[in-house]
Design a protein around this motif. Structure first.
Motif, PDB file in Angstrom:
ATOM      1  N   LEU A   1       0.829  -1.201   0.000  1.00 19.04           N
ATOM      2  CA  LEU A   1       0.000   0.000   0.000  1.00 19.04           C
ATOM      3  C   LEU A   1       0.872   1.263   0.000  1.00 19.04           C
ATOM      4  CD1 LEU A   1      -2.851   1.169   0.099  1.00 19.04           C
ATOM      5  CD2 LEU A   1      -2.734   1.017   2.618  1.00 19.04           C
TER       6      LEU A   1
ATOM      7  N   ILE B   1       0.662   4.676  -2.478  1.00 19.19           N
ATOM      8  CA  ILE B   1       0.646   6.065  -1.985  1.00 19.19           C
ATOM      9  C   ILE B   1       1.797   6.860  -2.599  1.00 19.19           C
ATOM     10  CG2 ILE B   1       0.865   7.483   0.081  1.00 19.19           C
ATOM     11  CD1 ILE B   1      -0.531   5.260   1.636  1.00 19.19           C
TER      12      ILE B   1
ATOM     13  N   TYR C   1      -5.769  -3.022   1.159  1.00 19.63           N
ATOM     14  CA  TYR C   1      -5.868  -1.902   2.088  1.00 19.63           C
ATOM     15  C   TYR C   1      -6.759  -2.286   3.257  1.00 19.63           C
ATOM     16  CZ  TYR C   1     -10.431  -0.957  -0.101  1.00 19.63           C
ATOM     17  OH  TYR C   1     -11.718  -1.057  -0.569  1.00 19.63           O
TER      18      TYR C   1
ATOM     19  N   THR D   1     -10.017   3.853   4.350  1.00 23.32           N
ATOM     20  CA  THR D   1     -10.549   3.950   2.977  1.00 23.32           C
ATOM     21  C   THR D   1     -10.691   5.415   2.552  1.00 23.32           C
ATOM     22  OG1 THR D   1     -11.749   1.884   3.322  1.00 23.32           O
ATOM     23  CG2 THR D   1     -12.438   3.255   1.481  1.00 23.32           C
TER      24      THR D   1
ATOM     25  N   ASP E   1      -9.049   8.005   3.675  1.00 21.41           N
ATOM     26  CA  ASP E   1      -7.713   8.596   3.518  1.00 21.41           C
ATOM     27  C   ASP E   1      -7.104   8.212   2.174  1.00 21.41           C
ATOM     28  OD1 ASP E   1      -5.332   9.982   4.705  1.00 21.41           O
ATOM     29  OD2 ASP E   1      -4.463   7.992   4.378  1.00 21.41           O
ATOM     30  N   LEU E   2      -7.310   6.926   1.769  1.00 23.96           N
ATOM     31  CA  LEU E   2      -6.776   6.472   0.483  1.00 23.96           C
ATOM     32  C   LEU E   2      -7.471   7.191  -0.673  1.00 23.96           C
ATOM     33  CD1 LEU E   2      -4.950   4.538  -1.112  1.00 23.96           C
ATOM     34  CD2 LEU E   2      -6.773   2.822  -0.966  1.00 23.96           C
TER      35      LEU E   2
ATOM     36  N   ARG F   1      -6.114  10.818  -1.007  1.00 26.70           N
ATOM     37  CA  ARG F   1      -4.777  10.884  -1.594  1.00 26.70           C
ATOM     38  C   ARG F   1      -4.839  10.684  -3.115  1.00 26.70           C
ATOM     39  NH1 ARG F   1      -0.461  10.578   1.952  1.00 26.70           N
ATOM     40  NH2 ARG F   1      -1.015  10.153   4.141  1.00 26.70           N
TER      41      ARG F   1
END
Length: 664
Positions: A72, A76, A110, A117, A119-120, A123
């Motif tokens: 992960l 990012i 994830y 979730t 936050d992903l 981003r």
């Protein structure tokens, strides 16, 4: 030089070959079963289809993202570097699939928490990636099907398939409670057993011929107003041919024969035994004329309420159903129930009443004429030498049952083959008798003192038996050790063909049994461990005289406990509980008195004929076995001493009944 092809053909199969052979045999067996039952074919096909569907759906439930799996943190990093062109979130698998600016596809797992979730997503959105979510709505339904529905359907289908094969395709799941014993239809199988195959039981054959005539032509009984027996109970010791008689009756009448054991109807599951009884009688009625034979009937027909535990158990339910079924068909149904047992005293009275087991046929051990017929029957097809006298062999084995006589002839045949001969002779048959009674001869070497002790012991038995005028069937002495016996004089102790015995007969028998102990005390001043079997036999006989035959002056003409001293748990506990301690003490004193008097009588007889005891013992040391004419000549000079002429010395009841050293 050996042929390599022949050598290779005799090599042991490899594990792979054995496994392949086993698989082929299993497939052939399943194929035969499937050709015989269309429903079983459908069940097996359904099970295979369900199995394939299960594994297919199970594979579709696993995550199937395309591309290279990365961590992960790498995803990012791609978003921060503005290299993520698009992203797709797989909602159920918790995976994110990212397409980079170069067209490469990567995916990463994830966390399933909402915060991670969001936050992903934030981003990826800041990186300018096109974000989409795949809810995977079809997976929950497939999960329910794979985890619950398909396993249940598969187990039910397999259970139905194997249960149907166990029930032979006729009963399905309910076949567990159906009768699965041995049943033979008319005209099928091997050549039928008839009354010509039975010997040594003329009285039983006369009774059973009526059953055969009834099954052949029941109309003549109905015309005369006579009702044939519904049930016949064969009673007798083990090995006397009760099952053979039942099969012969079915063979003579050309009737269907259903054979079962009483233990087959007693199960731990409530109601199974009663259901099997119903199914057995239903099958017999359809196959009439038929004979239902229940061996060891006491296993299912034991007295109700005689157990120590609860009264209303599965055994009683089975017995109740048997009683109902035997009342449920008329005399013209063409079905006869035959039972066999060696314990008729413990059967339920309702089972023995008229209308159920109307007739009891006693199948006892044969007499000398019956033994000769049985031996002649088993001698068919075997080669015997001209010197064989089967009548003499029949006299040498009193009390033998039909099974023991068959074993005798077979043992003689085995000994003949072992010796490399082609014909069975008289000596081999006599050796087979000893092997059946006591086992094979032991080869260990005894010391001279031990052999002399055994010789005196066995000679004392012979002298007392001859002097007291006891009626015997045959005479044979031996100091050859067999089994647990160090010597043999059993053929001289009693006439086992006699039906009734008087008090004097039993007292003579007691004296003959105790003669070995008395002879050892006279010769050596003490008894040896070899008298153990004699003491056991004497105590058992004396106790029967006191408690069963009413031959005790102190106790009188009464009986205590079960006949023969056998205790039937539950029923006999009450009888023993009603006997007071004084009576039990009196029984013990009377048994001690009878055994002590027998030893005293044997001592007096032996002291009067001690020269003959020593002479017979010396002959036994030399020849090891004495029988027939040689033994008669050895005992010809024995002085007869009837028991009523022997005066017993008066003694204190608390005193040792054995004579003192001065009296010896």
């Amino acid at each position: 030089m050996s042929n390599p092809r022949l050598t290779a053909s005799h090599r042991k199969p490899t594990p792979t070959q054995r496994a392949a052979t086993t698989v082929v045999e299993v497939l052939r067996t399943i194929g035969r079963l499937l050709r015989r039952d269309l429903l079983a074919t459908f069940l097996l096909a359904a099970a295979i289809a369900l199995t394939i569907t299960f594994f297919s759906l199970l594979g579709s439930l696993s995550p199937q993202a395309e591309g290279q799996q990365v961590s992960l943190s790498n995803v990012i990093s791609l978003a921060r570097a503005d290299r993520a062109r698009s992203a797709q979130l797989l909602d159920r698998d918790h995976q994110v699939v990212v397409t980079t600016d170069t067209g490469q596809r990567v995916y990463a797992d994830y966390p399933s928490s909402d915060t991670a979730t969001q936050d992903l997503l934030l981003r990826l959105h800041r990186a300018g990636a096109q974000v989409s979510v795949d809810p995977q709505s079809g997976k929950p339904a497939r999960t329910i099907v794979v985890q619950f529905l398909l396993p249940i359907l598969l187990l039910v289908t397999l259970f139905a398939f194997f249960t149907r094969q166990t029930g032979d395709g006729s009963g399905g799941i309910a076949s567990f409670s159906s009768f699965r014993g041995r049943g033979k239809k008319k005209g099928k199988g091997k050549a039928p057993i008839t009354f010509d195959s039975v010997a040594g039981a003329p009285e039983a054959l006369v009774e059973l011929r009526e059953i055969k005539d009834f099954l052949d032509d029941p109309s003549k009984y109905l015309t005369a107003g006579a009702a044939a027996p519904k049930g016949v109970l064969l009673v007798g010791p083990p090995g006397t041919g009760k099952t053979l008689l039942a099969r012969a009756t079915a063979g003579e009448a050309e009737a269907s024969f259903f054979s079962a054991s009483g233990a087959e109807f007693v199960e731990s599951l409530v109601g199974v035994g009663a259901a099997r009884i119903r199914d057995l009688f239903a099958k017999a009625r359809k196959a009439a004329p038929a004979i239902i034979f229940i061996d060891e009937l006491d296993a299912a027909g034991r007295k109700r309420g005689a157990g120590v535990g609860q009264g209303n158990d599965e055994r009683e339910q089975t017995l109740n159903q048997l009683l109902v079924e035997m009342d449920g068909f008329g005399g013209d149904a063409g079905v006869v129930v035959m039972g066999a047992t060696n314990r008729p005293d413990i059967l339920d009275p309702a089972l023995l009443r008229p209308g159920r087991f109307d007739r009891q046929v006693v199948v006892d051990v044969p007499d000398v004429h019956g033994r000769l017929e049985i031996l002649s029957l088993h001698a068919r097809g075997r080669a015997f030498s001209p010197d064989v006298d089967l009548h003499e062999i029949a006299k040498l084995c009193p009390g033998f049952s039909g099974a023991e006589l068959a074993n005798l002839v077979n043992e003689a045949a085995l000994l003949t083959v072992r010796d490399g001969r082609g014909e069975i002779d008289q000596a081999t048959l006599e050796e087979a008798i000893d092997r059946v009674v006591a086992g094979p001869a032991k080869k260990h070497v005894l010391s001279e003192d031990e052999r002399w002790t055994i010789a005196v012991h066995e000679a004392s038995h012979a002298i007392v038996t001859r002097a007291t005028g006891q009626t015997i069937s045959a005479q044979k002495l031996s100091i050859v050790a067999r089994g647990r016996q160090l010597g043999t004089a059993a053929h001289m102790l009693t006439d086992r063909d006699a039906v009734m015995h008087g008090r004097s007969d039993l007292e003579r028998q007691l004296a003959a049994i105790m003669a070995g102990t008395a002879g050892e005390i006279i010769e050596f001043g003490e008894e040896s461990t070899g008298v153990s079997d004699d003491l056991h036999a004497a105590t058992k006989l004396a106790r029967s005289m006191v408690t069963s035959f009413g031959m005790s002056r102190g106790l009188g003409h009464v009986t205590i406990g079960e006949p023969g001293g056998e205790v039937f748990l539950g029923n006999a506990l009450q009888d023993l509980g009603s006997t007071g301690p004084e009576t039990l003490n009196l029984i013990d004193r009377e048994v001690e008195r009878l055994v002590g008097d027998a030893e005293a009588r044997a001592t007096i007889v032996l002291r009067s004929n001690w020269d003959h005891v020593r002479e017979t013992a010396r002959s036994l040391l030399e020849l090891e076995t004495l029988s027939g004419v040689a033994l008669d000549a050895m005992l010809a000079g024995v002085s007869p001493m009837p028991l009523d002429e022997i005066a017993l010395p008066s003694r204190d009841p608390d005193q040792d009944p054995r004579p003192s050293r001065d009296q010896r």
